[in-house]
Scaffold this active site. Sequence first.
Site, short mmCIF file in Angstrom:
data_model
loop_
_atom_site.label_atom_id
_atom_site.label_comp_id
_atom_site.label_asym_id
_atom_site.label_seq_id
_atom_site.Cartn_x
_atom_site.Cartn_y
_atom_site.Cartn_z
N SER A 1 -11.45 57.21 -24.23
CA SER A 1 -11.38 58.00 -23.00
C SER A 1 -12.60 57.71 -22.13
O SER A 1 -13.72 57.65 -22.62
CB SER A 1 -11.34 59.49 -23.36
OG SER A 1 -11.33 60.28 -22.19
N GLY B 1 -20.25 62.14 -25.14
CA GLY B 1 -20.65 60.84 -24.60
C GLY B 1 -19.55 60.10 -23.87
O GLY B 1 -18.38 60.45 -23.94
N GLU B 2 -19.98 59.07 -23.15
CA GLU B 2 -19.06 58.21 -22.40
C GLU B 2 -18.98 56.89 -23.17
O GLU B 2 -19.93 56.08 -23.11
CB GLU B 2 -19.59 58.03 -20.96
CG GLU B 2 -18.96 56.91 -20.17
CD GLU B 2 -17.43 56.95 -20.12
OE1 GLU B 2 -16.84 58.00 -19.83
OE2 GLU B 2 -16.82 55.88 -20.40
N CYS C 1 -18.67 69.84 -17.29
CA CYS C 1 -18.77 69.46 -18.71
C CYS C 1 -20.17 69.79 -19.23
O CYS C 1 -21.17 69.35 -18.66
CB CYS C 1 -18.49 67.96 -18.85
SG CYS C 1 -18.79 67.34 -20.51
N CYS D 1 -12.81 70.87 -25.71
CA CYS D 1 -13.28 69.91 -24.71
C CYS D 1 -14.37 70.50 -23.85
O CYS D 1 -14.24 71.60 -23.33
CB CYS D 1 -12.17 69.59 -23.72
SG CYS D 1 -10.99 68.48 -24.34
N CYS E 1 -20.83 65.00 -15.18
CA CYS E 1 -19.65 65.66 -14.61
C CYS E 1 -19.92 67.17 -14.53
O CYS E 1 -20.43 67.77 -15.48
CB CYS E 1 -18.41 65.37 -15.44
SG CYS E 1 -18.10 63.60 -15.56
N CYS F 1 -11.57 63.22 -33.54
CA CYS F 1 -12.23 63.02 -32.25
C CYS F 1 -13.69 62.69 -32.52
O CYS F 1 -14.39 63.49 -33.17
CB CYS F 1 -12.09 64.33 -31.46
SG CYS F 1 -12.95 64.33 -29.91
N CYS G 1 -24.83 62.66 -22.51
CA CYS G 1 -24.08 61.79 -21.61
C CYS G 1 -24.80 61.74 -20.27
O CYS G 1 -25.30 62.77 -19.79
CB CYS G 1 -22.66 62.33 -21.42
SG CYS G 1 -21.65 61.27 -20.34
N GLU H 1 -21.20 65.53 -32.84
CA GLU H 1 -20.09 66.21 -33.48
C GLU H 1 -18.83 65.36 -33.55
O GLU H 1 -18.59 64.50 -32.71
CB GLU H 1 -19.76 67.48 -32.71
CG GLU H 1 -20.83 68.51 -32.94
CD GLU H 1 -20.33 69.90 -32.68
OE1 GLU H 1 -21.01 70.83 -33.06
OE2 GLU H 1 -19.25 70.04 -32.10
N1 SAH Z 1 -16.78 60.82 -21.49
C1 SAH Z 1 -15.43 60.56 -21.76
C2 SAH Z 1 -15.04 61.04 -23.12
C3 SAH Z 1 -15.17 62.53 -23.34
S1 SAH Z 1 -13.57 63.12 -23.45
C4 SAH Z 1 -14.56 61.16 -20.67
O1 SAH Z 1 -15.06 61.95 -19.90
O2 SAH Z 1 -13.38 60.80 -20.60
C5 SAH Z 1 -13.72 64.76 -23.19
C6 SAH Z 1 -12.64 65.25 -22.27
O3 SAH Z 1 -12.85 66.63 -22.07
C7 SAH Z 1 -12.71 64.58 -20.90
O4 SAH Z 1 -11.44 64.40 -20.35
C8 SAH Z 1 -13.47 65.61 -20.14
O5 SAH Z 1 -13.30 65.45 -18.77
C9 SAH Z 1 -12.89 66.89 -20.70
N2 SAH Z 1 -13.71 68.06 -20.40
C10 SAH Z 1 -15.02 68.11 -20.10
N3 SAH Z 1 -15.40 69.37 -19.82
C11 SAH Z 1 -14.29 70.14 -19.93
C12 SAH Z 1 -14.05 71.52 -19.79
N4 SAH Z 1 -15.01 72.38 -19.45
N5 SAH Z 1 -12.78 71.96 -19.99
C13 SAH Z 1 -11.80 71.12 -20.36
N6 SAH Z 1 -11.97 69.80 -20.52
C14 SAH Z 1 -13.21 69.31 -20.31
FE1 SF4 Z 2 -18.30 63.44 -17.91
FE2 SF4 Z 2 -17.15 62.73 -20.24
FE3 SF4 Z 2 -19.80 62.60 -19.93
FE4 SF4 Z 2 -18.63 64.98 -20.05
S1 SF4 Z 2 -18.70 63.48 -21.69
S2 SF4 Z 2 -20.25 64.34 -18.58
S3 SF4 Z 2 -16.69 64.56 -19.03
S4 SF4 Z 2 -18.28 61.42 -18.82
#
Ligand code: SAH
Ligand code: SF4
Length: 360
Positions: free
Chosen positions: A204, A172-173, A126, A345, A123, A112, A119, A99
């Site tokens: 990010s 994704g990361e 997420c 997010c 985390c 975005c 990923c 997406e």
């Molecule tokens: N993988 C990278 C890029 C994804 S950015 C990273 O983690 O930075 C997506 C952002 O949304 C990240 O800051 C992530 O931590 C945040 N995010 C993930 N799950 C979320 C949630 N349930 N509520 C709010 N933000 C969230």
């Molecule tokens: Fe963690 Fe970012 Fe991957 Fe979600 S997308 S699992 S926040 S690293």
Amino acid sequence: MPDNSPNSPLTDLRNLTLKELTDFIVELGEPKFRARQIFSWLYRPQISSFSEMTNLALTFRARLQDIARLSSLQVDKRQEANDGTVKYAFKLADNALIESVLIPDDNRHTLCVSSQVGCAMGCAFCLTGTMGLRRNLTAAEIVNQVIHVRNELEAKTNGKGRINNLVFMGMGEPLANYDNLRRALDILTDDNGLDFSQRRITVSTCGLVPKIEQLGAETKVNLAISLHAADNETRSRLLPINQTYDIDALLQACRAYPLPKRRRIMIEYVLLAGINDRPGDARRLIKILHKLRCKINLLPCNETEALPFKRPERAVVEKFQHILQEAGYTAIIRESRGAEISAACGQLANKRPGNCHQTT
Ligand code: SAH
Ligand code: SF4
């Protein structure tokens, strides 16, 4: 018709940086300057075939047709929220879904983009993390998200609307797919490519320290760090990557990141009720961020049924913000955009992935 087959023997020219395209063209026995000519066609609005590249000889165009292709993305679903946020689900050649989310803000637009299908980072809060990694996106698949949305935006606005900022905050990361990210950044920032200024791009990461160092050495893009906790115990529970690169190592890499003047690192902090949202957490955050040139984005948790985390009460979020502001930090509460179309997010899932939604 673009050839999008994943097993195509044809070389996808949208997957090559200018340097790689030059090597490809020289190998064909053609002069070097042809590469730049073709490269600049590849990213013009609405170009989908070699036959449109009118300054190339007909015989050469026919030759290209036989050995190369121009990929594009197929829209699986397009949803527009009341606030104007548009979420695109793209179906890739192997049927995987990713997406992109376009977020309008006054007259500006932030896109975005996704960098992987799923990923591997796992985390806890997420939804993307729950699906694991299916695969990396190619550079072309990253760039094609931008091309598709840019073309649609330009067509809708008679060429007036443009994407002002790009954020790698989708699925994704990005730093776990470093080589393709790097090649996509080359194409996106080349003035014959999509001509984005590096300062309009933000990558990010959850904290892959060696790759942060590499990104800083090789590019001038903005960095956003998903910090989300101010002590190692909490962070390791929430973000498994912290067991490899802890907060000290991460913030050391941030301090060493070569920031151009007047630019700041963006610290992202998801607020999870009862877990990392207490005044003590805010105070610890102030302590560990000491003297780091940064601004803080507070992201009240986007709740999903699949995960046990809750969004704190508004007063708790504001108190947390207030403590940071009192200490002199810029701390902004980022409200979810496009939440009703799951464009927020962390709402990325494999069935109907959602996406992140921040403007920079
Ligand atoms: N993988 C990278 C890029 C994804 S950015 C990273 O983690 O930075 C997506 C952002 O949304 C990240 O800051 C992530 O931590 C945040 N995010 C993930 N799950 C979320 C949630 N349930 N509520 C709010 N933000 C969230
Ligand atoms: Fe963690 Fe970012 Fe991957 Fe979600 S997308 S699992 S926040 S690293």
